[in-house]
Design an enzyme around this catalytic site. Structure first.
Site, PDB file in Angstrom:
ATOM      1  N   ASN A 240      -3.218   8.064   6.115  1.00 27.44           N
ATOM      2  CA  ASN A 240      -2.095   7.224   6.555  1.00 27.44           C
ATOM      3  C   ASN A 240      -2.545   6.046   7.400  1.00 27.44           C
ATOM      4  O   ASN A 240      -1.756   5.178   7.724  1.00 27.44           O
ATOM      5  CB  ASN A 240      -1.092   8.047   7.375  1.00 27.44           C
ATOM      6  CG  ASN A 240      -1.604   8.362   8.778  1.00 27.44           C
ATOM      7  OD1 ASN A 240      -2.653   7.921   9.201  1.00 27.44           O
ATOM      8  ND2 ASN A 240      -0.830   9.132   9.506  1.00 27.44           N
TER       9      ASN A 240
ATOM     10  N   HIS B  98       0.403   4.778  -2.136  1.00 31.86           N
ATOM     11  CA  HIS B  98       0.275   6.108  -1.537  1.00 31.86           C
ATOM     12  C   HIS B  98       1.383   7.037  -1.999  1.00 31.86           C
ATOM     13  O   HIS B  98       1.163   8.223  -2.233  1.00 31.86           O
ATOM     14  CB  HIS B  98       0.267   6.012  -0.009  1.00 31.86           C
ATOM     15  CG  HIS B  98      -1.071   5.632   0.542  1.00 31.86           C
ATOM     16  ND1 HIS B  98      -1.525   6.056   1.753  1.00 31.86           N
ATOM     17  CD2 HIS B  98      -2.073   4.877   0.018  1.00 31.86           C
ATOM     18  CE1 HIS B  98      -2.745   5.568   1.974  1.00 31.86           C
ATOM     19  NE2 HIS B  98      -3.089   4.847   0.944  1.00 31.86           N
TER      20      HIS B  98
ATOM     21  N   ARG C 249       0.819  -1.215   0.000  1.00 37.23           N
ATOM     22  CA  ARG C 249       0.000   0.000   0.000  1.00 37.23           C
ATOM     23  C   ARG C 249       0.855   1.269   0.000  1.00 37.23           C
ATOM     24  O   ARG C 249       0.474   2.304  -0.557  1.00 37.23           O
ATOM     25  CB  ARG C 249      -0.899  -0.036   1.240  1.00 37.23           C
ATOM     26  CG  ARG C 249      -1.905   1.082   1.302  1.00 37.23           C
ATOM     27  CD  ARG C 249      -2.894   0.850   2.436  1.00 37.23           C
ATOM     28  NE  ARG C 249      -3.867   1.910   2.499  1.00 37.23           N
ATOM     29  CZ  ARG C 249      -4.175   2.570   3.612  1.00 37.23           C
ATOM     30  NH1 ARG C 249      -3.570   2.271   4.758  1.00 37.23           N
ATOM     31  NH2 ARG C 249      -5.060   3.539   3.588  1.00 37.23           N
TER      32      ARG C 249
ATOM     33  N   HIS D 210      -6.090  -5.482  -2.674  1.00 32.21           N
ATOM     34  CA  HIS D 210      -6.844  -5.721  -1.438  1.00 32.21           C
ATOM     35  C   HIS D 210      -7.006  -7.202  -1.119  1.00 32.21           C
ATOM     36  O   HIS D 210      -7.683  -7.558  -0.168  1.00 32.21           O
ATOM     37  CB  HIS D 210      -8.202  -5.007  -1.490  1.00 32.21           C
ATOM     38  CG  HIS D 210      -8.076  -3.512  -1.399  1.00 32.21           C
ATOM     39  ND1 HIS D 210      -9.113  -2.647  -1.608  1.00 32.21           N
ATOM     40  CD2 HIS D 210      -7.007  -2.725  -1.094  1.00 32.21           C
ATOM     41  CE1 HIS D 210      -8.701  -1.384  -1.452  1.00 32.21           C
ATOM     42  NE2 HIS D 210      -7.424  -1.413  -1.142  1.00 32.21           N
TER      43      HIS D 210
HETATM   44  C1  HEM Z   1      -8.868   2.244  -5.685  1.00 30.69           C
HETATM   45  C2  HEM Z   1      -8.750   3.066  -4.664  1.00 30.69           C
HETATM   46  C3  HEM Z   1      -8.347   2.585  -3.298  1.00 30.69           C
HETATM   47  C4  HEM Z   1      -8.980   2.876  -2.145  1.00 30.69           C
HETATM   48  C5  HEM Z   1     -10.192   3.769  -1.970  1.00 30.69           C
HETATM   49  C6  HEM Z   1      -8.275   2.193  -1.089  1.00 30.69           C
HETATM   50  C7  HEM Z   1      -8.605   2.268   0.247  1.00 30.69           C
HETATM   51  C8  HEM Z   1      -8.020   1.524   1.248  1.00 30.69           C
HETATM   52  C9  HEM Z   1      -8.384   1.586   2.633  1.00 30.69           C
HETATM   53  C10 HEM Z   1      -9.433   2.502   3.232  1.00 30.69           C
HETATM   54  C11 HEM Z   1      -7.644   0.668   3.285  1.00 30.69           C
HETATM   55  C12 HEM Z   1      -7.718   0.307   4.763  1.00 30.69           C
HETATM   56  C13 HEM Z   1      -6.904   1.233   5.617  1.00 30.69           C
HETATM   57  C14 HEM Z   1      -7.159   0.915   7.060  1.00 30.69           C
HETATM   58  O1  HEM Z   1      -8.265   1.217   7.521  1.00 30.69           O
HETATM   59  O2  HEM Z   1      -6.293   0.344   7.732  1.00 30.69           O
HETATM   60  C15 HEM Z   1      -6.795   0.035   2.316  1.00 30.69           C
HETATM   61  C16 HEM Z   1      -5.898  -0.953   2.605  1.00 30.69           C
HETATM   62  C17 HEM Z   1      -5.038  -1.490   1.681  1.00 30.69           C
HETATM   63  N1  HEM Z   1      -4.884  -1.102   0.376  1.00 30.69           N
HETATM   64 FE1  HEM Z   1      -6.109   0.114  -0.640  1.00 30.69          FE
HETATM   65  N2  HEM Z   1      -7.243   1.490  -1.628  1.00 30.69           N
HETATM   66  C18 HEM Z   1      -7.237   1.695  -2.976  1.00 30.69           C
HETATM   67  C19 HEM Z   1      -6.313   1.214  -3.875  1.00 30.69           C
HETATM   68  C20 HEM Z   1      -5.236   0.421  -3.543  1.00 30.69           C
HETATM   69  C21 HEM Z   1      -4.158   0.079  -4.431  1.00 30.69           C
HETATM   70  C22 HEM Z   1      -3.992   0.609  -5.844  1.00 30.69           C
HETATM   71  C23 HEM Z   1      -3.327  -0.749  -3.740  1.00 30.69           C
HETATM   72  C24 HEM Z   1      -2.047  -1.397  -4.196  1.00 30.69           C
HETATM   73  C25 HEM Z   1      -1.864  -1.895  -5.382  1.00 30.69           C
HETATM   74  C26 HEM Z   1      -3.911  -0.936  -2.428  1.00 30.69           C
HETATM   75  C27 HEM Z   1      -3.406  -1.763  -1.457  1.00 30.69           C
HETATM   76  C28 HEM Z   1      -3.900  -1.865  -0.181  1.00 30.69           C
HETATM   77  C29 HEM Z   1      -3.420  -2.838   0.787  1.00 30.69           C
HETATM   78  C30 HEM Z   1      -2.372  -3.906   0.547  1.00 30.69           C
HETATM   79  C31 HEM Z   1      -4.117  -2.582   1.969  1.00 30.69           C
HETATM   80  C32 HEM Z   1      -3.947  -3.318   3.311  1.00 30.69           C
HETATM   81  C33 HEM Z   1      -2.991  -2.523   4.195  1.00 30.69           C
HETATM   82  C34 HEM Z   1      -2.721  -3.191   5.530  1.00 30.69           C
HETATM   83  O3  HEM Z   1      -2.759  -4.418   5.628  1.00 30.69           O
HETATM   84  O4  HEM Z   1      -2.456  -2.454   6.489  1.00 30.69           O
HETATM   85  N3  HEM Z   1      -5.048  -0.190  -2.333  1.00 30.69           N
HETATM   86  N4  HEM Z   1      -7.042   0.582   1.080  1.00 30.69           N
HETATM   87  C1  NAG Z   2      -1.276   9.484  10.951  1.00 29.73           C
HETATM   88  O1  NAG Z   2      -1.819  10.788  11.015  1.00 29.73           O
HETATM   89  C2  NAG Z   2      -2.258  11.178  12.297  1.00 29.73           C
HETATM   90  C3  NAG Z   2      -2.859  12.570  12.163  1.00 29.73           C
HETATM   91  O2  NAG Z   2      -3.886  12.563  11.237  1.00 29.73           O
HETATM   92  C4  NAG Z   2      -1.070  11.159  13.277  1.00 29.73           C
HETATM   93  O3  NAG Z   2      -1.518  11.484  14.555  1.00 29.73           O
HETATM   94  C5  NAG Z   2      -0.443   9.754  13.275  1.00 29.73           C
HETATM   95  O4  NAG Z   2       0.716   9.745  14.058  1.00 29.73           O
HETATM   96  C6  NAG Z   2      -0.081   9.318  11.857  1.00 29.73           C
HETATM   97  N1  NAG Z   2       0.378   7.934  11.860  1.00 29.73           N
HETATM   98  C7  NAG Z   2       1.561   7.549  11.386  1.00 29.73           C
HETATM   99  C8  NAG Z   2       1.838   6.081  11.407  1.00 29.73           C
HETATM  100  O5  NAG Z   2       2.390   8.309  10.916  1.00 29.73           O
END
Ligand code: HEM
Ligand code: NAG
Ligand code: NAG
Ligand code: NAG
Ligand code: NAG
Length: 324
Positions: free
Chosen positions: A97, A70, A66, A195
């Protein structure tokens, strides 16, 4: 009469050369094996370190994949996601983040690289190589990563907010977000397959479970039979619990994401939205099972080209969290 053909010839020549000028002046294209002379072991060093990391902490694969996404969506793939806040608040500290973890892994890889080839390998390239390696190490596909990115010097909170699509995005805003980065609708549906790895915090999707339209309801596009299980895990306002996005195989890179989405069990509105467009829906229902692995590498290479700094632009950071 005589000067006319010469004039036209020069005009044609200019028409051919002028568009090439910006290319030769700054941007060089990325290339496979960019470090083959300057740091021949670079990719091996990254892979060796990542093998150790994923063996001990397989759940870091998701956050590290991810992180490259980003990085690329904010100011291009220039390592800006790694910079710490200084005078201005950095991308790192912006709300999207949430769950971006693994910064110390990048630092560890960078330290190893600096030991072998001081000042050669950029943090932006490390992110691209690490993203590939975590996919390989979780049983996903291998692809060749073009390298030669250089590191930027700026990271801004506001740009992270403006450029990263939120999980509440509908299909038209997802398509236009990706198009604004030069990525196609196919790239959108293929990269969303990332995902298959990792977890989400409850508050990234619990609006779909509770009071979705202010009438105490849930999102009608979410499988009714899945809602009780999600509500059991995620009480209202829970901002800490993690939920597997591809339950049962969140540490394995596979086709599972598309199976989930096709059953209307994608966690985010942005996942469900992919069933609202004929092309992305067709990919999920009919194409993903046969071609996702091959497609993922192609789309990752496309994503890895967004807004890169090359040639003499930017710098090679000594430490990934700080500009030189
Ligand atoms: C299409 C638009 C996308 C949206 C709206 C989106 C949104 C999100 C959100 C909200 C999370 C969860 C964050 C959390 O609550 O911890 C997430 C996790 C993740 N996203 Fe996406 N994402 C997108 C595209 C992508 C792309 C392009 C990739 C990589 C190719 C990606 C890879 C991941 C991965 C691997 C996670 C899991 C992270 C973890 O295990 O902590 N995402 N994404
Ligand atoms: C993510 O952003 C929040 C503020 O929005 C900050 O307090 C936090 O430390 C940040 N987390 C990391 C892992 O950098
Ligand atoms: C840089 O930021 C990271 C994560 O936000 C933090 O853990 C680390 O302590 C910071 N480093 C310095 C030297 O401030
Ligand atoms: C999609 O979301 C955008 C941004 O929130 C909004 O402006 C637009 O009206 C929405 N489109 C549809 C069709 O709902
Ligand atoms: C649901 O949303 C409505 C409208 O925003 C609000 O008036 C109500 O208090 C909410 N209910 C709960 C249980 O949060």
């Amino acid at each position: 009469m005589a000067p006319k053909p010469l004039f036209i010839f020069l005009l044609n020549l200019a028409a051919i050369l002028v568009p090439l000028l910006p290319l030769s002046a700054n941007a060089q294209a990325l290339k496979i094996g960019f470090y083959s002379k300057t740091c021949p072991k670079a990719e091996d060093i990254v892979f060796q370190e990542m093998t150790k990391v994923i063996k001990v902490s397989p759940s870091l694969a998701g956050p590290l994949l991810r992180m490259h996404f980003h990085d690329c969506f904010v100011r291009g793939c220039d390592g800006s996601v790694l910079l710490n806040s200084s005078k201005n608040t950095a991308e790192k500290d912006a709300p999207p983040n949430l769950s971006l973890r693994g910064y110390s892994v990048i630092d560890r890889v960078k330290t190893k690289l600096e030991r072998s080839c001081k000042g050669i390998v950029s943090c932006a390239d490390i992110l691209a190589l690490v993203a590939r390696d975590v996919v390989v190490l979780t049983n996903g596909p291998f692809w060749k990563v073009p390298t030669g990115r250089r590191d930027g010097r700026v990271s801004r909170f506001s740009e992270a907010l403006a450029n990263l699509p939120p999980p509440t995005s509908n299909i038209s805003s997802l398509k236009s977000s990706f198009a604004s980065k030069g990525l196609s609708t196919k790239d959108l549906v293929v990269l969303s397959g990332g995902h298959t790895l990792g977890t989400s915090h409850c508050n990234s999707f619990s609006n779909r479970l509770y009071n979705f339209t202010g009438k105490g309801d849930s999102d009608p596009t979410l499988d009714k039979n899945y809602i009780p299980a999600l509500k059991k895990k995620c009480k209202p306002n829970d901002a800490t619990t993690l939920v597997e996005m591809d339950p049962g195989s969140f540490k394995t890179f596979d086709n599972g994401y598309y199976t989930q989405v096709s059953k209307r069990r994608g966690l985010f509105q942005s996942d469900a939205a992919l069933l609202q467009d004929s092309q992305t829906k067709d990919y999920i229902l009919n194409k993903a099972s046969a071609s996702f692995f091959k497609d993922f590498g192609v789309s990752m290479v496309n994503m890895g080209k967004i807004g890169v700094l090359t040639g003499k632009s930017g710098e090679i950071r000594k430490q990934c969290a700080f500009v030189n």
